[in-house]
Design a protein around this motif. Structure first.
Motif, mmCIF file in Angstrom:
data_model
loop_
_atom_site.group_PDB
_atom_site.id
_atom_site.type_symbol
_atom_site.label_atom_id
_atom_site.label_comp_id
_atom_site.label_asym_id
_atom_site.label_seq_id
_atom_site.Cartn_x
_atom_site.Cartn_y
_atom_site.Cartn_z
ATOM 1 N N SER A 280 0.827 -1.203 0.000
ATOM 2 C CA SER A 280 0.000 0.000 0.000
ATOM 3 C C SER A 280 0.864 1.257 0.000
ATOM 4 O O SER A 280 0.566 2.235 -0.692
ATOM 5 N N PHE A 281 1.936 1.237 0.786
ATOM 6 C CA PHE A 281 2.854 2.375 0.832
ATOM 7 C C PHE A 281 3.497 2.598 -0.534
ATOM 8 O O PHE A 281 3.559 3.718 -1.037
ATOM 9 N N SER B 293 2.434 1.691 -3.421
ATOM 10 C CA SER B 293 1.424 2.131 -4.389
ATOM 11 C C SER B 293 1.078 3.604 -4.189
ATOM 12 O O SER B 293 0.965 4.369 -5.153
ATOM 13 N N LYS B 294 0.942 4.011 -2.929
ATOM 14 C CA LYS B 294 0.574 5.396 -2.620
ATOM 15 C C LYS B 294 1.614 6.377 -3.139
ATOM 16 O O LYS B 294 1.284 7.438 -3.665
ATOM 17 N N TYR B 295 2.892 6.022 -3.006
ATOM 18 C CA TYR B 295 3.963 6.944 -3.377
ATOM 19 C C TYR B 295 4.678 6.553 -4.679
ATOM 20 O O TYR B 295 5.682 7.167 -5.035
ATOM 21 N N ASN B 296 4.148 5.528 -5.344
ATOM 22 C CA ASN B 296 4.713 5.091 -6.621
ATOM 23 C C ASN B 296 6.226 4.901 -6.514
ATOM 24 O O ASN B 296 7.019 5.468 -7.261
ATOM 25 N N SER C 162 4.852 7.624 6.424
ATOM 26 C CA SER C 162 3.877 8.299 5.556
ATOM 27 C C SER C 162 3.435 9.628 6.157
ATOM 28 O O SER C 162 3.341 10.646 5.467
ATOM 29 N N GLU D 240 4.034 13.426 4.536
ATOM 30 C CA GLU D 240 2.949 14.388 4.296
ATOM 31 C C GLU D 240 3.192 15.691 5.052
ATOM 32 O O GLU D 240 2.895 16.776 4.544
#
Length: 317
Positions: free
Chosen positions: A34-35, A37-40, A78, A82
């Motif tokens: 998930s991490f 994917s979120k930050y590519n 994460s 942000e």
């Protein structure tokens, strides 16, 4: 990575069960995916292996070789990414645009600084809270854990009663002072306060200084020389100057005495540093970033805490 962590966990468990309570449960494959994917991005393999064993620490309970630190969980990484993006946006205004993620913060210090890991190269950088002054530091996650394991095994690091890892005190200063008392056929215990404890005395003292100056951007920890000295001797317990240096006599303040002075000399503290010594005409100030000791007019007294205490003459009555 698995073997490094197994040995480290074994030491923590055998020596202080509280140290295990400072560790987070493992992250899942889904958390890491998930991490990414979120930050590519693609996390380094060592980091993936570790986070599947332990998802960081829940307190600042590890030691980096310079200061205590928190190994951030994947969720906290994460959050800090942000937070730094928000700071960039505030700083850049209308010219802000989000950039591809190239580095991630994984160690967080009480000073507000980080260790960032470059995703492409695996190199590590020490970074201030606002991402300025990046300094190369060869401290990958594997290297960080390996060094901590080796130093715990050798006794260079130890576990405090609360399970925090810390470095054994550098007692060079105190031994030098003690030898002077031996030469005078007396005891250092009679005139010096017992050493301060790192987590119960010194870190709360740093936090107290921040409380005194809410508008002062306090992101510089006290110098290691200062902390080592106070872990050996927390000031003096006689009311006369105890040390002579360059033909002047000086009184050595305890942390409590310094704290009492801070409220009275706020402006001077922001400009000059920490009032550590007293002499006939005023205070000697510790420079927070260099550990130099200076008079109020900026004149240098000593190049460092160690230099002053190892070179001074004892004035025992």
């Amino acid at each position: 990575m698995i073997e490094i962590w197994r040995q480290l966990q074994e030491i923590l468990q055998e020596n202080n069960a509280k140290a295990i309570a400072n560790l987070n449960p493992p992250a899942s494959q889904e958390d890491l995916a998930s991490f990414e994917s979120k930050y590519n991005c693609k996390l380094p393999q060592d980091m993936k292996e570790f986070y599947l064993l332990c998802n960081g620490t829940n307190r600042m309970s590890f030691y980096s070789g310079t200061d205590i630190c928190q190994l951030l969980s994947i969720e906290q990484i994460s959050e800090h990414i942000e937070l730094r993006e928000q700071m960039r946006k505030s700083r850049l205004g209308s010219s802000y645009r989000r950039l591809p993620l190239t580095k991630i913060p994984y160690l967080y210090y009480p000073t507000g600084a980080y260790n960032d890991l470059e995703l492409d190269t695996g190199e590590s950088y020490f970074t201030k809270h606002d991402e300025t002054d990046l300094q190369p530091r060869l401290l990958s996650l594997r290297h960080f854990l390996t060094i901590m394991l080796q130093r715990l095994q050798s006794g260079q690091y130890y576990l405090e009663e609360n399970g925090f890892i810390y470095e054994q005190s550098n007692d060079v200063i105190f031994e030098k002072i003690r030898s002077k008392f031996v030469e005078r056929n007396t005891s250092s215990v009679e005139v010096l306060q017992p050493g301060a404890r790192m987590f119960k005395d010194i870190y709360p003292f740093q936090e107290q200084m921040s409380d005194y100056f809410p508008d002062f951007d306090y992101h510089i920890a006290l110098p290691l020389e200062f902390r080592d000295l106070y872990r050996c001797a927390n000031g003096q317990c006689v009311d006369y100057p105890l040390f002579r240096y360059q033909k002047q006599d000086f009184y050595f303040y305890s942390l409590a005495e310094i704290a009492n002075l801070l409220g009275e000399y706020k402006k001077e503290y922001e400009m000059l540093g920490v009032p550590m010594l007293a002499y006939e005409q005023g205070f000697v100030w510790l420079d927070r970033s260099t550990a130099e000791l200076r008079f109020a007019d900026g004149t240098l007294l000593s190049a460092g805490v160690k230099d002053f205490f190892c070179s001074s003459e004892l004035l025992y009555r």
